[in-house]
Design a protein around this motif. Structure first.
Motif, PDB file in Angstrom:
ATOM      1  N   GLN A  77      -7.517 -17.615  31.605  1.00  0.00           N
ATOM      2  CA  GLN A  77      -7.856 -17.516  30.180  1.00  0.00           C
ATOM      3  C   GLN A  77      -8.890 -16.427  29.918  1.00  0.00           C
ATOM      4  N   THR A  78      -9.964 -16.431  30.715  1.00  0.00           N
ATOM      5  CA  THR A  78     -11.037 -15.448  30.453  1.00  0.00           C
ATOM      6  C   THR A  78     -10.761 -14.113  31.131  1.00  0.00           C
ATOM      7  N   LYS A  79      -9.816 -14.102  32.098  1.00  0.00           N
ATOM      8  CA  LYS A  79      -9.487 -12.904  32.894  1.00  0.00           C
ATOM      9  C   LYS A  79     -10.656 -12.458  33.786  1.00  0.00           C
ATOM     10  N   GLN A  80     -11.647 -13.320  33.914  1.00  0.00           N
ATOM     11  CA  GLN A  80     -12.791 -12.981  34.765  1.00  0.00           C
ATOM     12  C   GLN A  80     -12.494 -13.366  36.214  1.00  0.00           C
ATOM     13  N   THR A  81     -12.991 -12.558  37.157  1.00  0.00           N
ATOM     14  CA  THR A  81     -12.868 -12.923  38.569  1.00  0.00           C
ATOM     15  C   THR A  81     -13.882 -14.024  38.848  1.00  0.00           C
ATOM     16  N   THR A  82     -13.404 -15.142  39.375  1.00  0.00           N
ATOM     17  CA  THR A  82     -14.322 -16.276  39.597  1.00  0.00           C
ATOM     18  C   THR A  82     -14.761 -16.392  41.046  1.00  0.00           C
ATOM     19  N   SER A  83     -13.932 -15.923  41.975  1.00  0.00           N
ATOM     20  CA  SER A  83     -14.379 -15.945  43.378  1.00  0.00           C
ATOM     21  C   SER A  83     -13.615 -14.900  44.186  1.00  0.00           C
TER      22      SER A  83
END
Ligand SMILES: [Zn+2]
Length: 277
Positions: A77-83
């Protein structure tokens, strides 16, 4: 042990015995087995809860290691890399090391642990080393390390990062030829939309393999996570570590240019290990 606990470097061994709890799956009379790594791994998590004691040993290992496999996780959803998971391929050792950089629980930039994680990354991201990654999307996710001030853009862009998606497609098509009754000549290494082979490689020249599918078709294996209460490792971490180990396994097959016979031997050995332990 919870990965959020403040234990020294949150270490867990992801051994082959955990994989054996998975059951084979059948699809169209082919049997698929849970992923079987080339070597067991030990997992470390880097976030604001990590205790700095013992990380110096990890930095030494990073310094000695020349080749790494990398797998990133992105929030849809956010398109952010989380890990970002990085496996250290230690050629001489009987096991590997997997480090998870948890970008959702980052330490303050003024804290000692931030500085230590930064040092650890500097020992991995050096231009003389090699990093394997699946495709360009995964490579773009690495810029999260720049936006979170862990690495400079210059260092990231100086790295020797090798995408495996295209080399895999080339090796797979060369190694697993078209059937004799297929309309495509057995010697062709391209994908064609009139291919009728049942083991069904992709049919279009521009189709791109996903990592799980590459594992599926090459080794008859599927990515299997286990009950996190049993292994004390969250499912998303298990998944990213297995994806790193999958990259490593595919890289070995491509680099050693394994034949179909060698792949079959590898599958038989896995089946034997699952049956007899
Ligand atoms: Zn075919």
């Amino acid at each position: 042990m919870s990965l959020n606990s403040n234990q020294p470097t949150a270490t867990e061994s992801y051994k082959r015995k955990f994989m054996k709890r998975g059951k084979p799956e059948e699809q169209n009379s082919l049997v698929f087995y849970p992923f079987y790594p080339l070597k067991p791994t030990t997992i470390y998590t880097m976030n604001c809860f990590t205790n700095i004691i013992g990380i110096d040993t990890l930095i030494e290992q990073a310094e000695k290691t020349m080749t790494f496999s990398i797998y990133t996780i992105r929030n849809n959803q956010t398109k952010q890399t989380t890990s970002i998971a990085i496996e250290f391929l230690r050629i001489e050792e009987t096991s590997t090391i997997s480090v998870i950089f948890d970008l959702l629980h980052r330490p303050l930039q003024t804290s000692p642990i931030f500085f230590i994680i930064h040092c650890l990354l500097l020992h991995i991201f050096k231009p003389e080393k090699r990093c394997f990654i699946w495709n360009d999307d995964q490579q773009q996710d690495l810029y999260a390390l720049v936006s979170h001030q862990y690495l400079s853009r210059f260092i990231l862009e100086s790295m020797n990062i090798i995408q495996l998606q295209q080399p895999f497609k080339h090796w797979y098509n060369k190694t697993i030829p078209h059937n004799k009754d297929c309309f495509v000549p057995t010697t062709s290494t391209n994908d064609f939309n009139y291919c009728i082979c049942q083991y069904c490689r992709y049919k279009c020249i521009n189709d791109a393999w996903s990592l799980p599918r590459a594992l599926h078709y090459t080794f008859n294996e599927f990515i299997y996570t286990t009950d996190e209460e049993f292994v004390n490792i969250p499912l998303d971490i298990q998944y990213s570590v297995i994806c790193c180990m999958t990259l490593t396994k595919l890289f070995v097959a491509i680099q050693l240019n394994w034949t179909q016979e060698q792949l079959d031997q590898c599958k038989r050995m896995h089946e034997h290990c699952l049956r007899w332990g």
